[in-house]
Design a protein around this motif. Structure first.
Motif, PDB file in Angstrom:
ATOM      1  N   LYS A  32       3.631  -6.758  -2.671  1.00  0.00           N
ATOM      2  CA  LYS A  32       3.073  -7.351  -1.471  1.00  0.00           C
ATOM      3  C   LYS A  32       3.782  -8.646  -1.168  1.00  0.00           C
ATOM      4  CE  LYS A  32      -1.577  -5.692  -2.702  1.00  0.00           C
ATOM      5  NZ  LYS A  32      -2.913  -6.150  -3.175  1.00  0.00           N
TER       6      LYS A  32
ATOM      7  N   SER B 116       0.808  -1.218   0.000  1.00  0.00           N
ATOM      8  CA  SER B 116       0.000   0.000   0.000  1.00  0.00           C
ATOM      9  C   SER B 116       0.842   1.269   0.000  1.00  0.00           C
ATOM     10  CB  SER B 116      -0.916  -0.010   1.230  1.00  0.00           C
ATOM     11  OG  SER B 116      -1.621   1.205   1.335  1.00  0.00           O
ATOM     12  N   ARG B 117       1.844   1.345   0.854  1.00  0.00           N
ATOM     13  CA  ARG B 117       2.660   2.561   0.940  1.00  0.00           C
ATOM     14  C   ARG B 117       3.405   2.820  -0.359  1.00  0.00           C
ATOM     15  NH1 ARG B 117       7.879   3.602   2.513  1.00  0.00           N
ATOM     16  NH2 ARG B 117       8.202   1.419   3.084  1.00  0.00           N
TER      17      ARG B 117
ATOM     18  N   ARG C 141       2.511   1.786  -3.335  1.00  0.00           N
ATOM     19  CA  ARG C 141       1.513   2.139  -4.345  1.00  0.00           C
ATOM     20  C   ARG C 141       1.181   3.630  -4.264  1.00  0.00           C
ATOM     21  NH1 ARG C 141      -1.644  -1.683  -3.219  1.00  0.00           N
ATOM     22  NH2 ARG C 141      -3.103  -0.652  -1.800  1.00  0.00           N
ATOM     23  N   LYS C 142       0.993   4.124  -3.053  1.00  0.00           N
ATOM     24  CA  LYS C 142       0.682   5.542  -2.871  1.00  0.00           C
ATOM     25  C   LYS C 142       1.846   6.419  -3.329  1.00  0.00           C
ATOM     26  CE  LYS C 142      -2.478   4.774   1.018  1.00  0.00           C
ATOM     27  NZ  LYS C 142      -2.665   4.931   2.491  1.00  0.00           N
TER      28      LYS C 142
END
Length: 384
Positions: free
Chosen positions: A381, A195-196, A198-199
């Motif tokens: 991931k 997630s981090r 990707r952001k």
């Protein structure tokens, strides 16, 4: 250099003064139709523009095999080198060691696509059984002309066994390639990242594109004024990295005319002013990011034009990978994964060969350890 390397009864192995001597269709049938950097169009553009040849330290001496009717059966894009610039597989320490021993390392024979750290065939073959003849030809050329060694760099993995069978010394390194796992979009790729990460990538793309217009030019869309703008960018990058850019301006014109359908030029505009650009080549199974430059520094624009736009192209074309050039650990955080690359080396002097073989064995252990560490640092991931 002497013209004859070896002469099996039904074949002739010889040196030629350049790739321009050969028919494009025959040359490309040996591998240039799938890899742009060993294509007749790319290699002759370098020759005819003066990017290689007299005064450059890259003298074209392709080694070829022909039959009795002069039909081209196999070829090796080869260059007599007076230095080690533009190769991206570094052997300066080898040259220094031989010099300290009172011997000359240069000239040497370089089997490569000049100035191009991209994987590809180095033995262009109509029949795999001809590989040994080409390698022996390279060795004899070195022996007959007093060259210290022969070096084949960025060998595609499928050809590594051919060099191993020829008893050449193998050397490995690491590049960062983006691998297409059947993504249907850039967002599909981002969905595989933590997630981090990707952001972060989304923020970088948004920041790079803010206030700019990014244009993708292909084939006949690339006009002389586009090349003029890109040449300015390329010169700036070349001057900072190498002192003098490797490619002449004419090389881009010739490549555009001859292989424009295998090139994608990405330009960024501020209003109507081009401020940066990146040039990609299209192969049968990869996008190759090659040249980049900018007129002014804009945060994250290098990543956008060189890495993210290349990913977009690969997804659009359904190609399995992006090769974005040598080095660059910063590519790892942007979804480019560590991949081993290979070179092969033949050394005339037995003692020097033994010393290099020992060096390569120890170096290989370090590369393997680096590979493990880098594999654990990819932004994907865990378990993806």
């Amino acid at each position: 250099m002497s013209d004859e390397a070896s002469s099996p009864s039904e074949l002739t192995v010889r040196l030629a003064p350049g790739v321009s001597e050969f028919d494009a269709k025959q040359w490309n049938a040996l591998g240039g139709d799938r890899n742009p950097f060993v294509s007749h169009e790319f290699l002759t553009a370098l020759e005819e523009s003066g990017s290689v040849g007299e005064g450059t330290g890259w003298d074209p001496v392709p080694i070829v095999i022909t039959d009795a009717s002069e039909r081209l059966l196999a070829a090796m894009p080869s260059y007599a080198k007076g230095h080690s610039q533009g190769e991206y597989v570094f052997d300066h320490s080898w040259a220094d060691a031989l010099h300290r021993a009172g011997r000359n390392y240069y000239p040497k024979l370089q089997i490569a696509a000049p100035f191009t750290p991209a994987n590809g065939p180095r033995l262009l073959l109509s029949d795999p059984t001809l590989a040994g003849h080409l390698l022996k030809g390279a060795e004899v050329v070195c022996e007959q002309n007093g060259l210290s060694s022969a070096h084949a760099t960025f060998i595609e993995p499928e050809q590594v066994p051919l060099f191993e069978d020829g008893d050449w010394l193998m050397r490995s390194d690491i590049q960062f390639h983006w691998l297409n796992r059947d993504y249907d979009s850039f967002d599909g790729f981002l969905g595989e990242l933590a997630s981090r990460k990707r952001k972060n990538l989304r923020k970088e793309r948004a920041a790079a594109q803010a206030g700019l217009r990014i244009e993708r030019l292909e084939s006949g869309d690339i006009k002389p004024h586009h090349w003029d703008a890109f040449w300015e960018f390329y010169q700036d990058t070349g001057a900072r990295k190498w002192g003098t850019p490797y490619l002449a301006r004419e090389a881009f014109t010739l490549m555009g005319e001859r292989m424009g359908d295998r090139m994608v030029l990405i330009l960024a505009y501020d209003d109507d002013e081009p401020v940066a650009g990146a040039l990609n080549f299209v192969g049968a199974d990869a996008i190759y990011g090659r040249y980049w430059g900018c007129r002014r520094d804009i945060p994250f624009l290098h990543f956008e034009l060189c890495y993210y736009q290349a990913i977009d192209i690969a997804i659009d074309l359904g190609l399995p990978r992006v090769e974005a050039g040598a080095q660059g650990g910063h590519k790892l955080a942007r979804g480019y994964e560590p991949v081993q690359t290979w070179s092969a080396h033949w050394v005339a002097d037995p003692g020097f060969r033994a010393a290099i073989a020992d060096f390569l064995e120890r170096e290989r252990e370090g590369v393997e350890n680096d590979q493990v560490l880098l594999d654990n640092r990819t932004p994907f991931k865990k378990g993806a």
